[in-house]
Design a protein around this motif. Structure first.
Motif, PDB file in Angstrom:
ATOM      1  N   ALA A 198       0.304  23.263  14.489  1.00 19.04           N
ATOM      2  CA  ALA A 198       1.520  22.461  14.390  1.00 19.04           C
ATOM      3  C   ALA A 198       1.155  21.135  13.738  1.00 19.04           C
ATOM      4  O   ALA A 198       0.027  20.655  13.868  1.00 19.04           O
ATOM      5  CB  ALA A 198       2.122  22.221  15.771  1.00 19.04           C
ATOM      6  N   VAL A 199       2.115  20.565  13.038  1.00 19.84           N
ATOM      7  CA  VAL A 199       1.896  19.264  12.402  1.00 19.84           C
ATOM      8  C   VAL A 199       3.166  18.441  12.525  1.00 19.84           C
ATOM      9  O   VAL A 199       4.276  18.982  12.506  1.00 19.84           O
ATOM     10  CB  VAL A 199       1.467  19.429  10.920  1.00 19.84           C
ATOM     11  CG1 VAL A 199       2.573  20.059  10.095  1.00 19.84           C
ATOM     12  CG2 VAL A 199       1.019  18.107  10.327  1.00 19.84           C
ATOM     13  N   ASP A 200       3.002  17.140  12.709  1.00 19.88           N
ATOM     14  CA  ASP A 200       4.119  16.216  12.728  1.00 19.88           C
ATOM     15  C   ASP A 200       3.805  15.138  11.704  1.00 19.88           C
ATOM     16  O   ASP A 200       2.986  14.257  11.955  1.00 19.88           O
ATOM     17  CB  ASP A 200       4.324  15.613  14.121  1.00 19.88           C
ATOM     18  CG  ASP A 200       5.547  14.716  14.163  1.00 19.88           C
ATOM     19  OD1 ASP A 200       6.662  15.240  14.007  1.00 19.88           O
ATOM     20  OD2 ASP A 200       5.372  13.496  14.323  1.00 19.88           O
ATOM     21  N   ALA A 201       4.410  15.249  10.540  1.00 16.78           N
ATOM     22  CA  ALA A 201       4.087  14.359   9.423  1.00 16.78           C
ATOM     23  C   ALA A 201       4.304  12.880   9.719  1.00 16.78           C
ATOM     24  O   ALA A 201       3.440  12.070   9.376  1.00 16.78           O
ATOM     25  CB  ALA A 201       4.854  14.783   8.182  1.00 16.78           C
ATOM     26  N   PRO A 202       5.428  12.488  10.346  1.00 15.12           N
ATOM     27  CA  PRO A 202       5.600  11.048  10.571  1.00 15.12           C
ATOM     28  C   PRO A 202       4.475  10.419  11.399  1.00 15.12           C
ATOM     29  O   PRO A 202       4.111   9.279  11.178  1.00 15.12           O
ATOM     30  CB  PRO A 202       6.942  10.951  11.304  1.00 15.12           C
ATOM     31  CG  PRO A 202       7.677  12.177  10.900  1.00 15.12           C
ATOM     32  CD  PRO A 202       6.618  13.239  10.749  1.00 15.12           C
ATOM     33  N   THR A 203       3.926  11.150  12.368  1.00 13.07           N
ATOM     34  CA  THR A 203       2.867  10.587  13.210  1.00 13.07           C
ATOM     35  C   THR A 203       1.477  10.954  12.718  1.00 13.07           C
ATOM     36  O   THR A 203       0.494  10.544  13.305  1.00 13.07           O
ATOM     37  CB  THR A 203       3.003  11.066  14.674  1.00 13.07           C
ATOM     38  OG1 THR A 203       2.838  12.481  14.721  1.00 13.07           O
ATOM     39  CG2 THR A 203       4.327  10.658  15.263  1.00 13.07           C
ATOM     40  N   THR A 204       1.363  11.744  11.672  1.00 14.08           N
ATOM     41  CA  THR A 204       0.097  12.248  11.106  1.00 14.08           C
ATOM     42  C   THR A 204      -0.726  13.026  12.131  1.00 14.08           C
ATOM     43  O   THR A 204      -1.941  13.052  12.069  1.00 14.08           O
ATOM     44  CB  THR A 204      -0.765  11.128  10.479  1.00 14.08           C
ATOM     45  OG1 THR A 204      -1.267  10.260  11.492  1.00 14.08           O
ATOM     46  CG2 THR A 204       0.021  10.348   9.429  1.00 14.08           C
ATOM     47  N   THR A 205      -0.048  13.654  13.074  1.00 17.08           N
ATOM     48  CA  THR A 205      -0.716  14.447  14.107  1.00 17.08           C
ATOM     49  C   THR A 205      -0.718  15.915  13.718  1.00 17.08           C
ATOM     50  O   THR A 205       0.292  16.441  13.268  1.00 17.08           O
ATOM     51  CB  THR A 205       0.005  14.283  15.459  1.00 17.08           C
ATOM     52  OG1 THR A 205      -0.014  12.904  15.819  1.00 17.08           O
ATOM     53  CG2 THR A 205      -0.679  15.092  16.553  1.00 17.08           C
ATOM     54  N   ALA A 206      -1.850  16.555  13.920  1.00 22.16           N
ATOM     55  CA  ALA A 206      -1.963  18.005  13.746  1.00 22.16           C
ATOM     56  C   ALA A 206      -2.624  18.564  15.003  1.00 22.16           C
ATOM     57  O   ALA A 206      -3.483  17.917  15.600  1.00 22.16           O
ATOM     58  CB  ALA A 206      -2.790  18.351  12.514  1.00 22.16           C
ATOM     59  N   ALA A 207      -2.205  19.752  15.421  1.00 23.42           N
ATOM     60  CA  ALA A 207      -2.768  20.378  16.618  1.00 23.42           C
ATOM     61  C   ALA A 207      -3.057  21.838  16.333  1.00 23.42           C
ATOM     62  O   ALA A 207      -2.300  22.502  15.616  1.00 23.42           O
ATOM     63  CB  ALA A 207      -1.803  20.247  17.789  1.00 23.42           C
ATOM     64  N   PHE A 208      -4.154  22.330  16.892  1.00 19.48           N
ATOM     65  CA  PHE A 208      -4.576  23.706  16.689  1.00 19.48           C
ATOM     66  C   PHE A 208      -4.928  24.328  18.025  1.00 19.48           C
ATOM     67  O   PHE A 208      -5.702  23.764  18.791  1.00 19.48           O
ATOM     68  CB  PHE A 208      -5.793  23.773  15.752  1.00 19.48           C
ATOM     69  CG  PHE A 208      -5.480  23.246  14.391  1.00 19.48           C
ATOM     70  CD1 PHE A 208      -4.959  24.086  13.420  1.00 19.48           C
ATOM     71  CD2 PHE A 208      -5.673  21.915  14.092  1.00 19.48           C
ATOM     72  CE1 PHE A 208      -4.648  23.601  12.175  1.00 19.48           C
ATOM     73  CE2 PHE A 208      -5.358  21.417  12.839  1.00 19.48           C
ATOM     74  CZ  PHE A 208      -4.838  22.261  11.881  1.00 19.48           C
ATOM     75  N   GLY A 209      -4.360  25.495  18.297  1.00 17.38           N
ATOM     76  CA  GLY A 209      -4.627  26.186  19.543  1.00 17.38           C
ATOM     77  C   GLY A 209      -5.931  26.956  19.490  1.00 17.38           C
ATOM     78  O   GLY A 209      -6.331  27.468  18.443  1.00 17.38           O
ATOM     79  N   ALA A 210      -6.578  27.021  20.625  1.00 17.68           N
ATOM     80  CA  ALA A 210      -7.796  27.811  20.814  1.00 17.68           C
ATOM     81  C   ALA A 210      -7.625  28.582  22.119  1.00 17.68           C
ATOM     82  O   ALA A 210      -8.198  28.224  23.150  1.00 17.68           O
ATOM     83  CB  ALA A 210      -9.024  26.904  20.869  1.00 17.68           C
ATOM     84  N   PRO A 211      -6.800  29.644  22.120  1.00 21.19           N
ATOM     85  CA  PRO A 211      -6.456  30.313  23.376  1.00 21.19           C
ATOM     86  C   PRO A 211      -7.618  31.042  24.060  1.00 21.19           C
ATOM     87  O   PRO A 211      -7.498  31.403  25.223  1.00 21.19           O
ATOM     88  CB  PRO A 211      -5.351  31.294  22.973  1.00 21.19           C
ATOM     89  CG  PRO A 211      -5.492  31.468  21.505  1.00 21.19           C
ATOM     90  CD  PRO A 211      -6.076  30.202  20.984  1.00 21.19           C
TER      91      PRO A 211
END
Length: 181
Positions: free
Chosen positions: A29-42
């Motif tokens: 997932a990415v949120d461009a305004p906050t420059t945050t990206a997240a990646f799952g490692a289930p």
């Protein structure tokens, strides 16, 4: 034109202590305004699962960026698959753990907050399923099909959506919409 600009690098090795792959990047997932990206490692930590959070504008040098935080469920257990799905919107995140709670599944709400001058992601709780949705919502061939809430998630402002599927991929596929506080 799309060009590769940075490489996100987790601080943990791609293999956990047990030698199992974490499935890092299974969800993103990415949120461009906050420059945050997240990646799952289930598969992190015996399938308990985790989410790696990055700030794609800082936190590294050159083309590499290191994660800024590793998220795990406060009540996480082996085989929950936390991080199977992720959604970001501004300062909120939802994370699905479809095998949590005896395969009923769970959806966790996180908020980016500042505590004592330090900004970080804080678990705000588990988003409850609407009444009536519980394990064994349908049967097929005499077997219980499990709800697996959090198989997929989406987030827009204060509205979160969680997808469910049955454990055998047979008949029941549903979604529920929740309002975050």
């Amino acid at each position: 034109d799309w060009n590769c600009c940075v490489r996100l690098q987790a601080s943990e090795a791609s293999l956990d202590a047990g030698g199992e792959f974490q499935n890092l990047g299974r969800s993103a997932a990415v949120d461009a305004p906050t420059t945050t990206a997240a990646f799952g490692a289930p598969r992190y930590a015996s399938l308990e699962g985790a989410v790696y959070v990055f700030d794609v504008q800082s936190g590294g040098s050159g083309e590499f960026r290191n994660e800024v935080q590793l998220l795990t469920a406060s009540d996480g257990e082996a085989s929950d698959s936390f991080g199977e799905s992720i959604a970001l919107d501004g300062r909120l995140a939802v994370v699905g753990a479809p095998l949590a709670d005896n395969n009923d599944g769970a959806v966790y709400l996180f908020e980016l907050a500042e505590i004592r001058g330090v900004e970080g992601w804080i678990e705000r709780g588990i988003i409850p399923r609407p009444g009536g949705l519980s394990q064994g919502v349908c049967t097929f061939g005499g077997k219980f099909n499990l709800l697996l809430a959090g198989n997929s998630v989406a987030l827009d402002g204060a509205t979160a959506v969680a997808g469910c599927r049955d454990g055998y991929n047979v008949t029941v596929h549903t979604a529920f919409v929740m309002e975050t506080p």
